[in-house]
Design a protein around this motif. Structure first.
Motif, PDB file in Angstrom:
ATOM      1  N   SER A  65       1.034  -1.252  -0.010  1.00  0.00           N
ATOM      2  CA  SER A  65      -0.014   0.001  -0.077  1.00  0.00           C
ATOM      3  C   SER A  65       0.689   1.400   0.000  1.00  0.00           C
ATOM      4  CB  SER A  65      -1.108  -0.012   1.136  1.00  0.00           C
ATOM      5  OG  SER A  65      -0.081  -0.057   2.425  1.00  0.00           O
ATOM      6  N   LEU A  66       2.012   1.070   0.134  1.00  0.00           N
ATOM      7  CA  LEU A  66       2.928   2.434   0.240  1.00  0.00           C
ATOM      8  C   LEU A  66       4.097   2.342  -1.015  1.00  0.00           C
ATOM      9  CD1 LEU A  66       4.005   2.145   4.059  1.00  0.00           C
ATOM     10  CD2 LEU A  66       2.203   3.722   2.880  1.00  0.00           C
ATOM     11  N   PHE A  67       4.497   3.576  -1.272  1.00  0.00           N
ATOM     12  CA  PHE A  67       5.524   3.759  -2.142  1.00  0.00           C
ATOM     13  C   PHE A  67       6.511   4.014  -1.284  1.00  0.00           C
ATOM     14  CE2 PHE A  67       8.343   6.463  -4.406  1.00  0.00           C
ATOM     15  CZ  PHE A  67       8.551   5.937  -5.829  1.00  0.00           C
ATOM     16  N   LEU A  68       7.777   3.100  -1.398  1.00  0.00           N
ATOM     17  CA  LEU A  68       8.994   3.427  -0.654  1.00  0.00           C
ATOM     18  C   LEU A  68      10.190   4.437  -1.252  1.00  0.00           C
ATOM     19  CD1 LEU A  68       9.067  -0.585   0.234  1.00  0.00           C
ATOM     20  CD2 LEU A  68       7.711   1.189   1.205  1.00  0.00           C
ATOM     21  N   LEU A  69      10.234   5.201  -0.534  1.00  0.00           N
ATOM     22  CA  LEU A  69      11.330   6.278  -0.841  1.00  0.00           C
ATOM     23  C   LEU A  69      12.346   6.125   0.098  1.00  0.00           C
ATOM     24  CD1 LEU A  69      12.185   8.548  -2.638  1.00  0.00           C
ATOM     25  CD2 LEU A  69      10.950   9.996  -1.202  1.00  0.00           C
ATOM     26  N   ASP A  70      13.423   5.714  -0.322  1.00  0.00           N
ATOM     27  CA  ASP A  70      14.682   5.710   0.414  1.00  0.00           C
ATOM     28  C   ASP A  70      15.709   6.806   0.232  1.00  0.00           C
ATOM     29  OD1 ASP A  70      17.138   4.916   1.794  1.00  0.00           O
ATOM     30  OD2 ASP A  70      16.768   2.764   1.531  1.00  0.00           O
ATOM     31  N   LEU A  78      22.793   0.933  -1.841  1.00  0.00           N
ATOM     32  CA  LEU A  78      23.226  -0.310  -2.511  1.00  0.00           C
ATOM     33  C   LEU A  78      23.786  -1.191  -1.623  1.00  0.00           C
ATOM     34  CD1 LEU A  78      25.314   1.479  -5.503  1.00  0.00           C
ATOM     35  CD2 LEU A  78      22.868   0.344  -5.795  1.00  0.00           C
ATOM     36  N   GLU A  79      24.393  -0.979  -0.445  1.00  0.00           N
ATOM     37  CA  GLU A  79      25.009  -1.836   0.589  1.00  0.00           C
ATOM     38  C   GLU A  79      23.801  -2.660   1.168  1.00  0.00           C
ATOM     39  OE1 GLU A  79      26.585  -1.258   4.953  1.00  0.00           O
ATOM     40  OE2 GLU A  79      27.788  -0.334   3.416  1.00  0.00           O
ATOM     41  N   SER A  80      22.535  -1.713   1.663  1.00  0.00           N
ATOM     42  CA  SER A  80      21.437  -2.729   2.199  1.00  0.00           C
ATOM     43  C   SER A  80      20.150  -1.606   1.889  1.00  0.00           C
ATOM     44  CB  SER A  80      21.750  -2.610   3.488  1.00  0.00           C
ATOM     45  OG  SER A  80      20.213  -3.387   4.141  1.00  0.00           O
ATOM     46  N   HIS A  81      19.169  -2.384   1.299  1.00  0.00           N
ATOM     47  CA  HIS A  81      17.795  -1.488   1.197  1.00  0.00           C
ATOM     48  C   HIS A  81      16.578  -2.722   1.254  1.00  0.00           C
ATOM     49  CE1 HIS A  81      19.038  -2.803  -3.046  1.00  0.00           C
ATOM     50  NE2 HIS A  81      17.619  -2.717  -3.183  1.00  0.00           N
ATOM     51  N   LEU A  82      15.735  -1.824   1.365  1.00  0.00           N
ATOM     52  CA  LEU A  82      14.357  -2.837   1.104  1.00  0.00           C
ATOM     53  C   LEU A  82      13.801  -2.939  -0.359  1.00  0.00           C
ATOM     54  CD1 LEU A  82      12.267  -0.744   3.922  1.00  0.00           C
ATOM     55  CD2 LEU A  82      13.375  -3.041   4.044  1.00  0.00           C
ATOM     56  N   GLU A  83      13.294  -4.344  -0.598  1.00  0.00           N
ATOM     57  CA  GLU A  83      12.633  -4.584  -1.810  1.00  0.00           C
ATOM     58  C   GLU A  83      11.702  -3.604  -2.249  1.00  0.00           C
ATOM     59  OE1 GLU A  83      10.473  -8.315  -3.860  1.00  0.00           O
ATOM     60  OE2 GLU A  83      12.009  -8.915  -2.146  1.00  0.00           O
ATOM     61  N   ARG A  84      11.642  -3.286  -3.396  1.00  0.00           N
ATOM     62  CA  ARG A  84      10.544  -2.389  -4.129  1.00  0.00           C
ATOM     63  C   ARG A  84      11.055  -0.822  -3.810  1.00  0.00           C
ATOM     64  NH1 ARG A  84       6.463  -3.916  -1.042  1.00  0.00           N
ATOM     65  NH2 ARG A  84       5.462  -1.924  -1.469  1.00  0.00           N
ATOM     66  N   SER A  85      11.968  -0.512  -2.898  1.00  0.00           N
ATOM     67  CA  SER A  85      12.306   0.834  -2.558  1.00  0.00           C
ATOM     68  C   SER A  85      12.921   1.348  -3.476  1.00  0.00           C
ATOM     69  CB  SER A  85      12.987   0.864  -1.115  1.00  0.00           C
ATOM     70  OG  SER A  85      14.303   0.348  -1.246  1.00  0.00           O
ATOM     71  N   ILE A 108       8.843   7.378   3.647  1.00  0.00           N
ATOM     72  CA  ILE A 108      10.067   8.040   3.567  1.00  0.00           C
ATOM     73  C   ILE A 108      11.210   7.451   4.596  1.00  0.00           C
ATOM     74  CG2 ILE A 108      11.341  10.315   3.529  1.00  0.00           C
ATOM     75  CD1 ILE A 108       8.849  11.905   3.083  1.00  0.00           C
ATOM     76  N   ILE A 109      12.301   7.147   3.910  1.00  0.00           N
ATOM     77  CA  ILE A 109      13.062   6.272   4.635  1.00  0.00           C
ATOM     78  C   ILE A 109      14.405   6.794   4.711  1.00  0.00           C
ATOM     79  CG2 ILE A 109      14.190   3.814   5.322  1.00  0.00           C
ATOM     80  CD1 ILE A 109      11.849   2.738   3.377  1.00  0.00           C
ATOM     81  N   CYS A 110      15.013   7.399   5.734  1.00  0.00           N
ATOM     82  CA  CYS A 110      16.484   7.531   5.925  1.00  0.00           C
ATOM     83  C   CYS A 110      17.060   6.762   7.146  1.00  0.00           C
ATOM     84  CB  CYS A 110      16.529   9.161   6.517  1.00  0.00           C
ATOM     85  SG  CYS A 110      15.705   9.473   8.214  1.00  0.00           S
ATOM     86  N   TYR A 111      18.141   6.945   7.425  1.00  0.00           N
ATOM     87  CA  TYR A 111      18.865   6.162   8.219  1.00  0.00           C
ATOM     88  C   TYR A 111      18.163   6.103   9.537  1.00  0.00           C
ATOM     89  CZ  TYR A 111      22.023   3.511  10.949  1.00  0.00           C
ATOM     90  OH  TYR A 111      22.700   2.585  11.770  1.00  0.00           O
ATOM     91  N   GLY A 112      18.265   7.393  10.432  1.00  0.00           N
ATOM     92  CA  GLY A 112      17.666   7.253  11.814  1.00  0.00           C
ATOM     93  C   GLY A 112      16.308   8.161  11.910  1.00  0.00           C
ATOM     94  N   ILE A 140      13.787  -0.261  11.284  1.00  0.00           N
ATOM     95  CA  ILE A 140      13.154  -1.450  10.558  1.00  0.00           C
ATOM     96  C   ILE A 140      14.164  -2.551  10.631  1.00  0.00           C
ATOM     97  CG2 ILE A 140      12.750  -1.949   7.974  1.00  0.00           C
ATOM     98  CD1 ILE A 140      12.278   1.122   7.528  1.00  0.00           C
ATOM     99  N   GLU A 141      15.492  -2.354  10.663  1.00  0.00           N
ATOM    100  CA  GLU A 141      16.473  -3.304  10.720  1.00  0.00           C
ATOM    101  C   GLU A 141      16.284  -4.078  11.956  1.00  0.00           C
ATOM    102  OE1 GLU A 141      20.061  -1.322   9.728  1.00  0.00           O
ATOM    103  OE2 GLU A 141      20.254  -2.849   8.111  1.00  0.00           O
ATOM    104  N   GLU A 142      16.351  -3.242  13.218  1.00  0.00           N
ATOM    105  CA  GLU A 142      16.134  -3.791  14.379  1.00  0.00           C
ATOM    106  C   GLU A 142      14.592  -4.739  14.676  1.00  0.00           C
ATOM    107  OE1 GLU A 142      16.132  -0.683  17.366  1.00  0.00           O
ATOM    108  OE2 GLU A 142      18.095  -0.132  16.646  1.00  0.00           O
TER     109      GLU A 142
END
Length: 147
Positions: A65-70, A78-85, A108-112, A140-142
């Motif tokens: 249901s969400l558009f994932l914007l990293d 590139l090191e690590s991300h969510l699928e579809r982001s 919206i996803i940033c590091y912290g 999210i990782e936690e």
């Protein structure tokens, strides 16, 4: 001729000083006006934005249901991300609005989590529907590692 040039130079000095003085006054009054604006607290900012916990976010992405914007830097993505982001670094978001959906909520996803709040305000003001993931990619990782 040297006397004439010297006299001309002496006559120009007050005008140069006046112009520099006016320029200094106008820039300091602009600075003063900006500094007098009331600052928003993080609570006030968050109050006006849609926030989602990492736990609820993980459930929501399973529903597509969400558009994932990293908005992290490309090398972090590139090191690590969510699928579809989709990765659009935070410094490029305003230049790339055409890549974002107006008809879908944008997580919206940033590091912290703090940079997401700034970008969410910008997106909201531009007519998008942003949702801030509280705690960002770190949260999210936690949560993912606990499951």
């Amino acid at each position: 001729m040297k006397k004439t040039q010297c006299s001309l130079f002496i006559l120009l000095i007050p005008f140069v000083v006046l112009i520099l003085g006016l320029a200094a006054c106008s820039s300091s009054s602009e600075t003063r006006a900006i500094s007098e604006l009331p600052e928003k607290s993080s609570e006030e900012i968050e109050e006006n934005l849609d926030m989602i916990s990492a736990e609820d976010f993980i459930e929501a992405i399973q529903l597509n249901s969400l558009f994932l914007l990293d908005i992290r830097y490309a090398n972090d993505f590139l090191e690590s991300h969510l699928e579809r982001s989709v990765n659009i670094p935070f410094s490029e978001v305003a230049e790339r609005y055409d890549e974002l959906p107006f008809d879908q909520e944008i997580a919206i996803i940033c590091y912290g989590g703090s940079t997401s709040i700034q970008i969410a305000e910008e997106l909201r003001d531009a007519g998008f529907h942003p949702v801030v993931v509280t705690g960002g990619y770190k949260a999210i990782e936690e949560v993912s590692s606990e499951n």
